[in-house]
Enzyme design. Structure first.
Site, PDB file in Angstrom:
ATOM      1  N   CYS B  83       0.662  -0.734   0.053  1.00  0.00           N
ATOM      2  CA  CYS B  83      -0.059   0.203  -0.112  1.00  0.00           C
ATOM      3  C   CYS B  83       1.159   1.053   0.020  1.00  0.00           C
ATOM      4  O   CYS B  83       0.390   2.126  -0.305  1.00  0.00           O
ATOM      5  CB  CYS B  83      -0.551   0.226   1.254  1.00  0.00           C
ATOM      6  SG  CYS B  83      -1.665  -1.484   1.664  1.00  0.00           S
ATOM      7  N   HIS B 333      -8.748   3.061  -1.809  1.00  0.00           N
ATOM      8  CA  HIS B 333      -7.804   3.123  -1.272  1.00  0.00           C
ATOM      9  C   HIS B 333      -7.501   2.385  -2.682  1.00  0.00           C
ATOM     10  O   HIS B 333      -7.456   0.726  -2.317  1.00  0.00           O
ATOM     11  CB  HIS B 333      -7.723   2.310  -0.211  1.00  0.00           C
ATOM     12  CG  HIS B 333      -6.020   1.515   0.146  1.00  0.00           C
ATOM     13  ND1 HIS B 333      -5.042   2.588   0.325  1.00  0.00           N
ATOM     14  CD2 HIS B 333      -5.738   0.884   0.956  1.00  0.00           C
ATOM     15  CE1 HIS B 333      -3.804   1.818   0.563  1.00  0.00           C
ATOM     16  NE2 HIS B 333      -4.606   0.568   1.185  1.00  0.00           N
TER      17      HIS B 333
END
Lengths: 147, 384
Positions: B83, B333
């Site tokens: 991420c 996200h």
């Protein structure tokens, strides 16, 4: 290794509800688990104890093969979570809890046998080997008083 | 060592089910960043393409994306750290520019999470851990963060409402961010009665998955002058650290030491401290992640995070505005694009171009971008 064992040693594939790794140098972990022992490895050079078990000591060169030690006695529940959704292959286990048990020198990651509001971090736990369907093996943490 | 600035930023809208290919998705952010900087594609001397490969069908995405953006024959490569892939790209580009290899580079992050089926997503979720020693127990990301939530709530006597307050804040700003995937308000009550995902985390404690892309153009001080860039935003401090994947090898379940270390490096390099930060973007993949970040970045003392959000100090008009673009929770996200989007928000804030989300006259901003469950962390300090 015994002569009648298959060429590829895939024992580790039987670890847990669903396996993702078949070959590893610490495959003897599975035999010990089947015999009811949850074991980590210990470096014969520096004496460090490792869980999860590992085949190589990061600090010692040429100390010889790792030794095994058994996880015994009480640890403390470090934390846990109860899953209400699961990844593919684990749906039939829901709801279940994953947790970390702290034994001081080392910790273990695994399933927690019982959970509920009364089970909090810090609670004493023991670790035991468990047999799953289809010849699979695992271990779990058991909170004090739930044996 | 010369300074490096961010001279162009771009981001696609973060959406569910982007109706195009990964190349086209990446191009949206690329085009916006190029227009923002006023560059032609020949000005870009090298590119770094960032994503999490488990969501890609395309092998080696850097190739097709550089091709589509017209970035051949300049060098390109793929960067991955889950991420925080695109802030790792920033770190690498910074090193390549200060090392003298290039003086103008593109860092392009993307993720088309809808590229694979939900069954495939379910399958991959189980492998987001140590596949030998953790995955066989049936692990997934919300459960890991839930373990930290339990650790944090237990250690500091905080409540699930404190976590919910962070989502209420995110939703406040997601509504005014035109590029956010989740644009509805969320009330405290809605958060508290939502279905559990992994106790103690419930549906609204978890970020929205999305498809999206982000693009950043980095340049040397000399190049900034040559191009006559009016509002460069300087990379003042960069910090980065890693931690063991397996939680059995961690020492703490109420914070991420990896973030503390990255922050300490970034503050040290920039010569600033937490009190000097005027606006921050922190990695709120789950509400607990932002709560831990308050402390790991020094915005609050250990145990002081709940009070910070109760007092609304991290709202736009508070003492330390955090994620006033909706954060990962509401903005969405798209893994590989997330870090670049955070950097874009801070760049716009520092230029005074953040529109309805603008905080009052910020001089120093911070980005905190975490990969995995505190496995990797990058912290960037930026200034005008």
């Amino acid at each position: 290794m015994a002569k009648n064992k298959p060429e590829k040693d895939l024992r580790f594939e039987r670890f847990g509800t669903k396996g993702f790794t078949a070959t590893t140098k610490v495959n003897d972990f599975i035999d010990r688990l089947e015999a009811g022992q949850v074991c980590g490895t210990k470096c014969p050079g520096c004496g460090q104890r490792f869980f999860p078990p590992r085949a190589d000591c990061p600090d010692c060169s040429g100390a010889g093969p790792m030794e095994w030690f058994q996880v015994e006695g009480e640890g403390k529940l470090a934390t846990y979570s109860v899953l209400r959704y699961a990844p593919q292959g684990f749906e039939q286990d829901l709801p279940y809890a994953i947790a970390v048990a702290d034994y001081g020198d080392y910790k273990l990651f695994g399933r927690l046998s019982h959970f509920g509001p009364e089970i909090e971090p810090g609670c004493p736990v023991t670790t035991r080997a468990v047999s799953l369907p289809d010849g699979r093996v695992a271990y779990e943490f058991v909170p004090q008083g739930q044996q | 060592m010369g300074r490096v600035a961010i001279i162009g930023v771009g981001q696609s809208a973060f959406v569910r089910g982007y109706p195009g290919s990964i190349k086209e998705l990446a191009f949206e952010a690329f085009r916006e960043a190029m227009d923002d900087a006023g560059l032609q594609r020949g000005d870009i001397q090298g590119s770094l393409i960032c994503s999490a490969p488990e969501y890609d069908r395309q092998r080696s995405p850097a190739g097709v994306i550089a091709e589509y953006c017209g970035l051949n024959p300049q060098p390109t490569a793929y960067v991955e750290s889950l991420c925080c892939s695109s802030t790792t790209g920033v770190r690498m580009a910074y090193g390549m520019i200060t090392g003298g290899l290039h003086d103008c580079m593109m860092v392009l992050g993307f993720q088309k999470m809808s590229e694979i089926t939900s069954a495939e997503t379910q399958e991959r979720m189980g492998r987001g851990a140590d596949i030998q020693w953790e995955s066989p127990f049936g692990t997934m990301m919300p459960a890991y963060y839930a373990m930290f939530a339990r650790g944090f709530l237990h250690r500091y006597g905080a409540s699930e409402e404190d976590l919910a307050r962070i989502r209420v804040k995110a939703a406040t700003y997601g509504q005014i961010n035109e590029k956010a995937v989740y644009r509805k308000p969320v009330s405290l009550e809605q958060c508290m009665i939502a279905d559990p995902v992994a106790d103690p985390l419930k549906v609204f404690d978890c970020c929205a998955n999305a498809d999206g892309s982000s693009a950043l153009i980095l340049a040397s001080e000399e190049k900034v002058r040559e191009l006559g860039i009016e509002k460069p935003v300087w990379l003042m401090g960069l910090g980065s650290a890693s931690a063991p994947v397996n939680l059995a090898l961690r020492d703490e379940f109420s914070g991420f030491d990896v973030a503390r270390q990255a922050a300490s490096q970034a503050y040290g390099m920039a010569g600033v401290g937490p009190k000097d930060i005027d606006v921050a973007e922190v990695h709120d993949c789950f509400t607990i992640a932002e709560m831990m970040a308050y402390e790991n970045l020094g915005f609050a003392e250990p145990g002081g995070g709940p009070e910070l959000i109760r007092a609304k100090e991290t709202y736009k008009d508070g003492s330390i505005p955090v994620n006033v673009d909706g954060g990962l929770l509401s903005k969405g996200h798209p893994i590989g694009a997330t870090g670049g989007s955070q950097v874009r928000t801070i760049v716009l804030q520092l230029r005074g171009e953040a529109g309805a989300m603008q905080v009052k006259d910020p001089a120093v901003g911070l980005v905190h971008n975490v990969g995995g469950v505190g496995l990797y962390a990058n912290v960037l300090v930026m200034g005008r």
